[in-house]
Motif scaffolding. Structure first.
Motif, PDB file in Angstrom:
ATOM      1  N   ALA A  42       0.861  -1.188   0.000  1.00 32.00           N
ATOM      2  CA  ALA A  42       0.000   0.000   0.000  1.00 32.00           C
ATOM      3  C   ALA A  42       0.893   1.232   0.000  1.00 32.00           C
ATOM      4  CB  ALA A  42      -0.918   0.013   1.212  1.00 32.00           C
ATOM      5  N   THR A  43       0.573   2.184  -0.863  1.00 28.75           N
ATOM      6  CA  THR A  43       1.374   3.403  -0.998  1.00 28.75           C
ATOM      7  C   THR A  43       0.521   4.623  -0.654  1.00 28.75           C
ATOM      8  OG1 THR A  43       2.758   2.425  -2.728  1.00 28.75           O
ATOM      9  CG2 THR A  43       2.727   4.829  -2.590  1.00 28.75           C
ATOM     10  N   SER A  44       1.066   5.507   0.152  1.00 31.86           N
ATOM     11  CA  SER A  44       0.405   6.769   0.476  1.00 31.86           C
ATOM     12  C   SER A  44       1.341   7.917   0.137  1.00 31.86           C
ATOM     13  CB  SER A  44       0.013   6.825   1.954  1.00 31.86           C
ATOM     14  OG  SER A  44       1.163   6.710   2.780  1.00 31.86           O
ATOM     15  N   ILE A  45       0.782   9.123  -0.013  1.00 33.39           N
ATOM     16  CA  ILE A  45       1.582  10.287  -0.388  1.00 33.39           C
ATOM     17  C   ILE A  45       1.162  11.498   0.430  1.00 33.39           C
ATOM     18  CG2 ILE A  45       0.009  10.856  -2.285  1.00 33.39           C
ATOM     19  CD1 ILE A  45       2.389  12.003  -3.807  1.00 33.39           C
ATOM     20  N   THR A  46       2.145  12.297   0.822  1.00 32.53           N
ATOM     21  CA  THR A  46       1.884  13.540   1.549  1.00 32.53           C
ATOM     22  C   THR A  46       2.764  14.646   0.982  1.00 32.53           C
ATOM     23  OG1 THR A  46       3.551  13.007   3.238  1.00 32.53           O
ATOM     24  CG2 THR A  46       1.255  12.384   3.710  1.00 32.53           C
ATOM     25  N   SER A  47       2.368  15.900   1.256  1.00 35.21           N
ATOM     26  CA  SER A  47       3.153  17.080   0.887  1.00 35.21           C
ATOM     27  C   SER A  47       3.461  17.862   2.157  1.00 35.21           C
ATOM     28  CB  SER A  47       2.372  17.955  -0.097  1.00 35.21           C
ATOM     29  OG  SER A  47       2.988  19.230  -0.250  1.00 35.21           O
ATOM     30  N   ASN A  48       4.675  18.390   2.245  1.00 32.55           N
ATOM     31  CA  ASN A  48       5.038  19.123   3.474  1.00 32.55           C
ATOM     32  C   ASN A  48       4.447  20.523   3.509  1.00 32.55           C
ATOM     33  OD1 ASN A  48       6.786  20.145   1.439  1.00 32.55           O
ATOM     34  ND2 ASN A  48       8.267  20.780   2.987  1.00 32.55           N
ATOM     35  N   PHE A  78       6.871   9.827  -8.958  1.00 31.83           N
ATOM     36  CA  PHE A  78       5.828  10.809  -8.651  1.00 31.83           C
ATOM     37  C   PHE A  78       5.345  11.438  -9.960  1.00 31.83           C
ATOM     38  CE2 PHE A  78       8.474  10.349  -4.942  1.00 31.83           C
ATOM     39  CZ  PHE A  78       7.592  10.406  -3.863  1.00 31.83           C
ATOM     40  N   TYR A  79       4.021  11.531 -10.100  1.00 29.32           N
ATOM     41  CA  TYR A  79       3.426  12.026 -11.339  1.00 29.32           C
ATOM     42  C   TYR A  79       2.456  13.175 -11.044  1.00 29.32           C
ATOM     43  CZ  TYR A  79       5.176   7.759 -13.565  1.00 29.32           C
ATOM     44  OH  TYR A  79       5.978   6.745 -14.032  1.00 29.32           O
ATOM     45  N   ASP A  80       2.462  14.154 -11.941  1.00 31.34           N
ATOM     46  CA  ASP A  80       1.503  15.260 -11.900  1.00 31.34           C
ATOM     47  C   ASP A  80       0.590  15.113 -13.102  1.00 31.34           C
ATOM     48  OD1 ASP A  80       0.078  17.625 -11.811  1.00 31.34           O
ATOM     49  OD2 ASP A  80       1.782  18.908 -12.325  1.00 31.34           O
ATOM     50  N   ALA A  81      -0.632  14.616 -12.867  1.00 35.52           N
ATOM     51  CA  ALA A  81      -1.602  14.376 -13.953  1.00 35.52           C
ATOM     52  C   ALA A  81      -0.972  13.560 -15.078  1.00 35.52           C
ATOM     53  CB  ALA A  81      -2.144  15.694 -14.471  1.00 35.52           C
ATOM     54  N   VAL A 110       0.224  11.753  -7.846  1.00 34.10           N
ATOM     55  CA  VAL A 110       0.163  10.372  -7.373  1.00 34.10           C
ATOM     56  C   VAL A 110       1.583   9.822  -7.268  1.00 34.10           C
ATOM     57  CG1 VAL A 110      -2.125   9.903  -8.328  1.00 34.10           C
ATOM     58  CG2 VAL A 110      -0.091   9.407  -9.699  1.00 34.10           C
ATOM     59  N   ALA A 111       1.749   8.850  -6.383  1.00 30.67           N
ATOM     60  CA  ALA A 111       3.018   8.144  -6.222  1.00 30.67           C
ATOM     61  C   ALA A 111       2.819   6.695  -6.643  1.00 30.67           C
ATOM     62  CB  ALA A 111       3.499   8.225  -4.771  1.00 30.67           C
ATOM     63  N   LYS A 112       3.713   6.189  -7.492  1.00 25.93           N
ATOM     64  CA  LYS A 112       3.622   4.817  -7.979  1.00 25.93           C
ATOM     65  C   LYS A 112       4.862   4.046  -7.550  1.00 25.93           C
ATOM     66  CE  LYS A 112       0.808   5.944 -12.057  1.00 25.93           C
ATOM     67  NZ  LYS A 112       0.701   5.834 -13.530  1.00 25.93           N
ATOM     68  N   TYR A 113       4.618   3.002  -6.761  1.00 24.71           N
ATOM     69  CA  TYR A 113       5.698   2.117  -6.325  1.00 24.71           C
ATOM     70  C   TYR A 113       5.885   1.029  -7.373  1.00 24.71           C
ATOM     71  CZ  TYR A 113       7.947  -1.705  -3.767  1.00 24.71           C
ATOM     72  OH  TYR A 113       8.767  -2.736  -3.396  1.00 24.71           O
ATOM     73  N   SER A 114       7.137   0.813  -7.790  1.00 24.26           N
ATOM     74  CA  SER A 114       7.420  -0.106  -8.894  1.00 24.26           C
ATOM     75  C   SER A 114       7.427  -1.568  -8.485  1.00 24.26           C
ATOM     76  CB  SER A 114       8.766   0.252  -9.529  1.00 24.26           C
ATOM     77  OG  SER A 114       9.818   0.146  -8.572  1.00 24.26           O
ATOM     78  N   GLY A 115       7.502  -1.848  -7.171  1.00 24.36           N
ATOM     79  CA  GLY A 115       7.577  -3.222  -6.708  1.00 24.36           C
ATOM     80  C   GLY A 115       9.008  -3.737  -6.670  1.00 24.36           C
ATOM     81  N   ASP A 116       9.186  -4.893  -6.073  1.00 21.97           N
ATOM     82  CA  ASP A 116      10.477  -5.579  -6.092  1.00 21.97           C
ATOM     83  C   ASP A 116      10.217  -7.076  -6.184  1.00 21.97           C
ATOM     84  OD1 ASP A 116       9.822  -6.496  -3.530  1.00 21.97           O
ATOM     85  OD2 ASP A 116      11.135  -5.066  -2.507  1.00 21.97           O
TER      86      ASP A 116
END
Length: 211
Positions: A42-48, A78-81, A110-116
Motif C-alpha cells: 500500500a502506498t500513500s503520499i503527503t506534501s510538506n 511521482f506524477y503530476d496528472a 500520485v506516487a507509484k511504487y514499482s515493486g520488487d
C-alpha cells in the motif's frame, strides 16, 4: 500429485517435482518452475506544504508498507496528472522528492511504487497540491525630496515577494503620465528623470510587476 504450502518466503523459488517411478514406470527427469511469492503493498503520499507558492520547493513523500509486514525496496515515481515529476529510492519504506517547478493552480499528484522481487507494485490515492502565486509589496524611495526643478531625480522601487524573487518591470508614473519603465533586478527597479515640473508628485503603479 498435488502439494500445497504456505511456508514459502517472499522472493523467487526454484520448485522441482521429481517422480521416483514404480514397478512399471521409470523415474522421470525432474521438472522445475520458478515460483514467485510477493506480498501486497500500500502506498500513500503527503506534501510538506499545501497550499504552496509558485517557485517555492515542496517535498512530496511516499510511504510504502508491505501486507506481510516485510520490508520493501525499490523506487517510487511521482506524477503530476500523468507527467513524471521524478523518481526516488525507498529508504526504510519512505521515498521523498523535492519539487519547485509546479505552476500556479491545482495539481493532481500520485506516487507509484514499482515493486520488487518480493513486493507487488501499488499506487497512492491522488493528492491535490494547490500552488498559489506569490504576493508582492512595493516600496518607493527618491534620491531627493524636495528636489530642484530640472535636476535629475532617481526613483527606486523595491519589490518584496512572499515566494520566489520577483522579475518583470515596474512602471513609474507622475499622476497618470508615464515617466518610464525599469526592469526588476535583485528585487529593485530604478528610474532617473529630470522632467518633473514644480509642485508635482510621483506615484508608482505596482500593477506592472510580473512574478
Amino acid at each position: 500429485a498435488t502439494f500445497s504450502t504456505s511456508s514459502l518466503t517472499l522472493g523467487v523459488h526454484g520448485i522441482t517435482a521429481s517422480y521416483a517411478g514404480d514397478s512399471t514406470h521409470n523415474a522421470s527427469v525432474p521438472a522445475t518452475i520458478l515460483q514467485t511469492v510477493q506480498q501486497t503493498t500500500a502506498t500513500s503520499i503527503t506534501s510538506n506544504v499545501n497550499p504552496s507558492l509558485v517557485g517555492s520547493p515542496i517535498v512530496l513523500t511516499a510511504n510504502v508498507t508491505g501486507g506481510s509486514n516485510q520490508s520493501v525496496t525499490g523506487n517510487v515515481s511521482f506524477y503530476d496528472a500523468g507527467a513524471l515529476l521524478g523518481t526516488a529510492t525507498l529508504n526504510s519504506g519512505t521515498a521523498s522528492l523535492s519539487v519547485s517547478t509546479l505552476a500556479a493552480g491545482s495539481h493532481l499528484i500520485v506516487a507509484k511504487y514499482s515493486g520488487d522481487q518480493g513486493s507487488q507494485p501499488s499506487q497512492s490515492a491522488t493528492l491535490t497540491q494547490v500552488v498559489n502565486t506569490a504576493g508582492t509589496t512595493v516600496t518607493l524611495v527618491t534620491s531627493a525630496n524636495p528636489a530642484v526643478a530640472g535636476n535629475s531625480i532617481a526613483f527606486s522601487a523595491s519589490v518584496a515577494s512572499t515566494g520566489e524573487a520577483a522579475n518583470g518591470t515596474v512602471t513609474f508614473l507622475d499622476g497618470s503620465t508615464i515617466l518610464g519603465t525599469a526592469s526588476v533586478s535583485n528585487g529593485t527597479a530604478s528610474l532617473s528623470v529630470s522632467t518633473l515640473t514644480d509642485r508635482k508628485s510621483t506615484r508608482l503603479n505596482s500593477s506592472h510587476i510580473t512574478i
